[in-house]
Design a protein around this motif. Structure first.
Motif, PDB file in Angstrom:
ATOM      1  N   ASP A  68      36.100  39.235  40.568  1.00 55.87           N
ATOM      2  CA  ASP A  68      35.785  40.453  39.823  1.00 55.87           C
ATOM      3  C   ASP A  68      36.948  41.422  39.993  1.00 55.87           C
ATOM      4  O   ASP A  68      37.270  41.826  41.115  1.00 55.87           O
ATOM      5  N   PRO A  69      37.590  41.822  38.910  1.00 54.98           N
ATOM      6  CA  PRO A  69      38.740  42.733  39.025  1.00 54.98           C
ATOM      7  C   PRO A  69      38.381  44.075  39.642  1.00 54.98           C
ATOM      8  O   PRO A  69      39.254  44.752  40.197  1.00 54.98           O
ATOM      9  N   LEU A  70      37.108  44.474  39.550  1.00 57.36           N
ATOM     10  CA  LEU A  70      36.688  45.747  40.134  1.00 57.36           C
ATOM     11  C   LEU A  70      36.642  45.700  41.654  1.00 57.36           C
ATOM     12  O   LEU A  70      36.450  46.735  42.302  1.00 57.36           O
ATOM     13  N   ARG A  71      36.818  44.509  42.233  1.00 60.96           N
ATOM     14  CA  ARG A  71      36.841  44.393  43.689  1.00 60.96           C
ATOM     15  C   ARG A  71      38.216  44.715  44.275  1.00 60.96           C
ATOM     16  O   ARG A  71      38.375  44.782  45.492  1.00 60.96           O
ATOM     17  N   LYS A  72      39.181  44.916  43.436  1.00 66.28           N
ATOM     18  CA  LYS A  72      40.516  45.239  43.913  1.00 66.28           C
ATOM     19  C   LYS A  72      40.482  46.537  44.708  1.00 66.28           C
ATOM     20  O   LYS A  72      40.053  47.577  44.214  1.00 66.28           O
TER      21      LYS A  72
END
Length: 333
Positions: A68-72
């Motif tokens: 999930d890119p929002l976990r960056k």
């Protein structure tokens, strides 16, 4: 007699979490001790934790972070068999690890004045962590919308919650100080952004999370469908006072009176709220007996810690108002 000394940063790898326990320990024992060895161990803990950050750390778990890119920017919650785990032992996703790690890193710099470490080692991690936290911000409500509780792993606190939003207010203040120092510019873009969002969160808490019926506390959470949950959480309301989410003296007095009058405020270390969480799935990520799933002695230590912070804030705030009034009186004469 043989004494074996194990560095704290090694012990930490075998502990469950960089959360409220480790943060309070680092604050009160390691950093503020003034002992060079303890302070060094604090730095090593901070650096080891930073390496688990999704998108930047050398010890991140790619399978989780890349899903999930929002976990960056997300930091691990705890180690399990020396492998980073990003959700709590109750499977909840929390902002707590990012918030507490950042505050501890900034406290380390404040105590040591090691600005070189801040700029060359920690800054990129703090900046990415800040971005991760700000990605939770919902401009429509002026609040962070979070997936789980700030720090009490098993309790269901989701969406627009008073605990995480109150903690953000203090975090924003500290981050603004850092960005101002690093950039040598009080009007840098990140500080301006943080000041605006902080102001909106304070307004959002009072607009959407204040219990207008009792008029003496913040509710637990608001959901996107307009429904609410309210356990009269002691921790969240004390955080709101201690961290500056409330600046009206009458409102502060009403909050403190409500907390002080609760049935469970003055008992042994088991309760963090006025209304007990049921232990059912709607209230807790781990289903247990009625009210028993969060009977941690540590909870009362956390609440006591923030009672002290609240009292200190209220005292200095009252002294400031008194001095301001005295100054005004003198000017009038």
């Amino acid at each position: 007699m043989i004494v074996i000394v194990i560095p704290f940063n090694i012990i930490y790898s075998m502990m469950l979490a960089f959360n409220r326990y480790v943060t309070l320990y680092l604050y009160s024992v390691l950093i503020d001790s003034g002992d060079e060895y303890f302070i060094e161990q604090t730095r090593l803990v901070l650096e080891r934790t930073a390496e688990t950050m999704c998108g930047l750390g050398s010890n991140q778990v790619d399978m989780y972070c890349n899903a999930d890119p929002l976990r960056k920017g997300q930091l691990m919650h705890h180690f399990e068999n020396l492998v980073p785990e990003y959700t709590s032992i109750a499977t909840s996703t929390q902002l707590g690890p990012n918030i507490f790690w950042t505050l501890t890193a900034l406290q380390y710099v404040s105590v040591t004045a090691d600005y070189n470490w801040l700029k060359t080692v920690a800054f990129d991690y703090i900046d990415l962590s800040t971005e991760y936290i700000l990605n939770q911000y919902d401009a429509d409500y002026g609040l962070l919308r979070v997936a789980g509780p700030l720090w009490i792993d098993v309790l269901v606190r989701e969406n627009y919650t008073s605990d995480s939003n109150a903690a953000f207010v203090y975090l924003a203040d500290k981050l603004v100080e850092m960005y101002d120092v690093v950039t040598n510019d009080e009007n840098n873009d990140r500080s301006v952004q943080l000041r605006n969002i902080r102001s909106n969160v304070v307004a959002g808490m009072n607009n959407y999370l204040w219990n207008t019926t009792a008029n003496d506390h913040f509710i637990t959470q608001l959901n996107p469908d307009g429904t609410t949950r309210d356990f009269v959480d002691y921790d969240a309301n004390l955080l709101a006072v201690a961290f500056g989410a409330v600046d009206d003296v009458d409102q502060i007095n009403r909050i403190l009176t409500r907390v002080d009058s609760g049935n469970y405020t003055h008992v042994r270390g088991t309760w963090c709220c006025e209304v007990p969480y049921s232990g059912d799935a709607e209230d807790c990520y781990i289903v247990g007996g009625s009210g028993t799933v969060y009977s941690f002695n540590m909870i009362i230590l956390l609440i006591l810690y923030f009672i002290m912070q609240t009292v200190m804030y209220y005292y200095y705030y009252s002294m400031w108002r008194l001095n301001s009034n005295l100054s005004s009186d003198r000017m009038g004469r």
